[in-house]
Design a protein around this motif. Structure first.
Motif, PDB file in Angstrom:
ATOM      1  N   ARG A  43      -4.229  10.436   7.729  1.00 44.91           N
ATOM      2  CA  ARG A  43      -3.301   9.412   6.923  1.00 44.91           C
ATOM      3  C   ARG A  43      -4.276   8.842   6.063  1.00 44.91           C
ATOM      4  NH1 ARG A  43       1.184   5.112   8.019  1.00 44.91           N
ATOM      5  NH2 ARG A  43       0.328   3.521   7.092  1.00 44.91           N
ATOM      6  N   VAL A  44      -3.906   8.718   4.685  1.00 41.66           N
ATOM      7  CA  VAL A  44      -4.799   8.213   3.867  1.00 41.66           C
ATOM      8  C   VAL A  44      -4.173   7.058   2.855  1.00 41.66           C
ATOM      9  CG1 VAL A  44      -6.402  10.146   3.487  1.00 41.66           C
ATOM     10  CG2 VAL A  44      -4.452   9.917   2.169  1.00 41.66           C
ATOM     11  N   SER A  90      -1.023  13.962   5.889  1.00 42.62           N
ATOM     12  CA  SER A  90      -1.214  15.172   5.974  1.00 42.62           C
ATOM     13  C   SER A  90      -0.302  15.858   6.872  1.00 42.62           C
ATOM     14  CB  SER A  90      -2.630  15.564   6.279  1.00 42.62           C
ATOM     15  OG  SER A  90      -2.756  16.872   6.688  1.00 42.62           O
ATOM     16  N   LYS A  98       0.764  -1.123  -0.006  1.00 45.17           N
ATOM     17  CA  LYS A  98      -0.161   0.138   0.027  1.00 45.17           C
ATOM     18  C   LYS A  98       0.988   1.192   0.004  1.00 45.17           C
ATOM     19  CE  LYS A  98      -0.413   0.061   4.976  1.00 45.17           C
ATOM     20  NZ  LYS A  98      -1.506  -0.120   6.157  1.00 45.17           N
ATOM     21  N   THR A  99       0.431   2.267  -0.641  1.00 47.41           N
ATOM     22  CA  THR A  99       1.083   3.503  -0.518  1.00 47.41           C
ATOM     23  C   THR A  99       0.226   4.463   0.301  1.00 47.41           C
ATOM     24  OG1 THR A  99       2.040   3.253  -2.747  1.00 47.41           O
ATOM     25  CG2 THR A  99       1.906   5.322  -2.221  1.00 47.41           C
ATOM     26  N   THR A 100       0.678   5.468   1.260  1.00 49.86           N
ATOM     27  CA  THR A 100       0.027   6.107   2.049  1.00 49.86           C
ATOM     28  C   THR A 100       0.671   7.605   1.995  1.00 49.86           C
ATOM     29  OG1 THR A 100       1.497   5.543   3.916  1.00 49.86           O
ATOM     30  CG2 THR A 100      -0.363   4.330   3.823  1.00 49.86           C
ATOM     31  N   ALA A 101      -0.454   8.622   2.172  1.00 51.41           N
ATOM     32  CA  ALA A 101       0.142   9.886   2.280  1.00 51.41           C
ATOM     33  C   ALA A 101      -0.283  10.223   3.763  1.00 51.41           C
ATOM     34  CB  ALA A 101      -0.689  10.757   1.065  1.00 51.41           C
ATOM     35  N   GLY A 131      -7.817   3.857  -6.409  1.00 46.57           N
ATOM     36  CA  GLY A 131      -6.377   3.389  -6.138  1.00 46.57           C
ATOM     37  C   GLY A 131      -5.773   2.204  -6.623  1.00 46.57           C
ATOM     38  N   THR A 137      -3.570   5.810  -0.670  1.00 41.48           N
ATOM     39  CA  THR A 137      -3.706   6.381  -2.094  1.00 41.48           C
ATOM     40  C   THR A 137      -3.597   5.145  -3.018  1.00 41.48           C
ATOM     41  OG1 THR A 137      -1.385   6.827  -2.222  1.00 41.48           O
ATOM     42  CG2 THR A 137      -2.952   8.750  -1.235  1.00 41.48           C
ATOM     43  N   GLN A 138      -3.052   4.126  -2.925  1.00 41.64           N
ATOM     44  CA  GLN A 138      -2.832   3.095  -3.857  1.00 41.64           C
ATOM     45  C   GLN A 138      -2.779   1.678  -3.125  1.00 41.64           C
ATOM     46  OE1 GLN A 138       0.078   5.711  -6.963  1.00 41.64           O
ATOM     47  NE2 GLN A 138       0.547   3.443  -6.393  1.00 41.64           N
TER      48      GLN A 138
END
Length: 328
Positions: free
Chosen positions: A60-61, A45, A40-43, A224, A63-64
């Motif tokens: 935290r989200v 804030s 998983k790819t996270t981003a 995603g 994204t993929q």
């Protein structure tokens, strides 16, 4: 209740009709090791807020998401067809040999568009409960087949996956009676295509087939996840032959850089009539890259010759598989 260790694990596979769409496992394969995992790819804030010393957990989200990993196994006389089809690309229907119980699969090299698998693995908790990890949209990125003195024929498949779904019902595993191909059944042949002759002194052979693909097709509107990978480079076929230096046949090919056809075949017991359990790799043209024999002491000289598989202009690489499997 299953055993609460790797002894209770399972791996089931099915061909998908639509990339990334679940199909309940139709075949269960025996394996020795696997590393299929969710990626998983996270981003996170990072907005500045007075006095806040840590990023907010709620900001935290993901994204993929995707999956990848390898599966190691022995190559057996049953249940290999789906994996071979996903590797080689040709849509294959086993062909009955006369009126016998022997069925031949001919997997000719082709594009792998539309060839994806659902792979469901069962991972046991120590309590014996087996958890479901279902990988959707599994594309074969590469496969390596290897056999050496005293050992089984083994395969390592590398996969790229669209997603990991943990909400499916774990299928009940069932296994046909299977036997592995092994060194005692191996012959390595070289020469003119169609009339190759068996080589003496071979101690180990490996063949790797790589299917380069664009595995980064993440687009807006896909929640995603990725679109089906597309071939983005030519197929790469490489391998090696380890041998005792019994003659100069292969060494001479290295020196001259001449092409030769290579056949790696395992012939098992008779299924019916003259038809035998068979696993055969046919590479119509290979060229040796290195290395010439060197003397490293008193022992028998044992060169390892690395080769590259190429197109002879007429014939495609093929994997032939003869078994009692009526379907893949």
């Amino acid at each position: 209740m299953a055993i609460g260790s790797g002894l209770g694990a399972q791996l089931g596979i099915s061909a998908e009709s639509t990339y990334g769409t679940f199909v309940a496992p139709a075949k269960f394969v025996e394996f020795t090791k696997e590393s299929l995992v969710l990626k998983k790819t996270t981003a996170q804030s990072a907005g500045i807020a007075a006095g806040r010393l840590l990023p907010l957990s709620s900001r935290r989200v993901v994204t993929q998401t995707e999956g990848s990993g390898t599966v190691d196994m022995e190559v057996t006389n049953k249940a290999m067809g789906l994996l071979l089809q996903a590797l080689m690309g040709t849509s294959v229907t086993p062909v009955q040999q006369v009126a016998t119980t022997a069925y031949l699969q001919t997997h000719t090299l082709a594009d792998t568009a539309g060839k994806s698998l659902t792979i469901q693995k069962g991972v046991p908790l120590t309590t014996g409960t087996v958890t479901d990890k279902t990988f959707l949209g599994c594309k074969v990125v590469s496969a390596e087949f290897s056999c050496e003195v005293g050992q089984m024929l083994t395969a390592t498949y590398e996969f790229d996956a669209k997603a990991c779904d943990e909400a499916q019902t774990l299928a009940t595993a069932s296994y046909p009676s299977m036997s592995p191909f092994h060194f005692g059944q191996l012959a390595v042949k070289t020469g003119t295509f169609g009339t190759e002759a068996a080589r003496d002194g071979i101690r180990k052979i490996s063949v790797k087939i790589e299917r380069p693909q664009a595995v980064d097709r993440f687009y807006a509107g896909q929640a995603g996840t990725k679109k089906e990978p597309i071939s983005n480079d030519q197929v790469k076929i490489t391998g090696s032959i380890e041998m005792d230096y019994v003659d100069t046949t292969l060494d001479d090919l290295h020196t001259s850089d001449a092409a030769t056809s290579l056949v790696v075949e395992f012939i098992g017991p008779i299924i019916a009539s003259t038809y035998t359990e068979t696993f055969r790799i046919k590479l119509p043209a290979i060229r040796f890259d290195d290395a010439p024999p060197t003397v490293e002491g008193f022992a028998v000289v044992k060169p390892t010759l690395n080769f590259t598989g190429l197109y002879d202009g007429t014939n495609q690489p093929v994997i032939e598989y003869m078994s009692t499997d009526i379907t893949l």
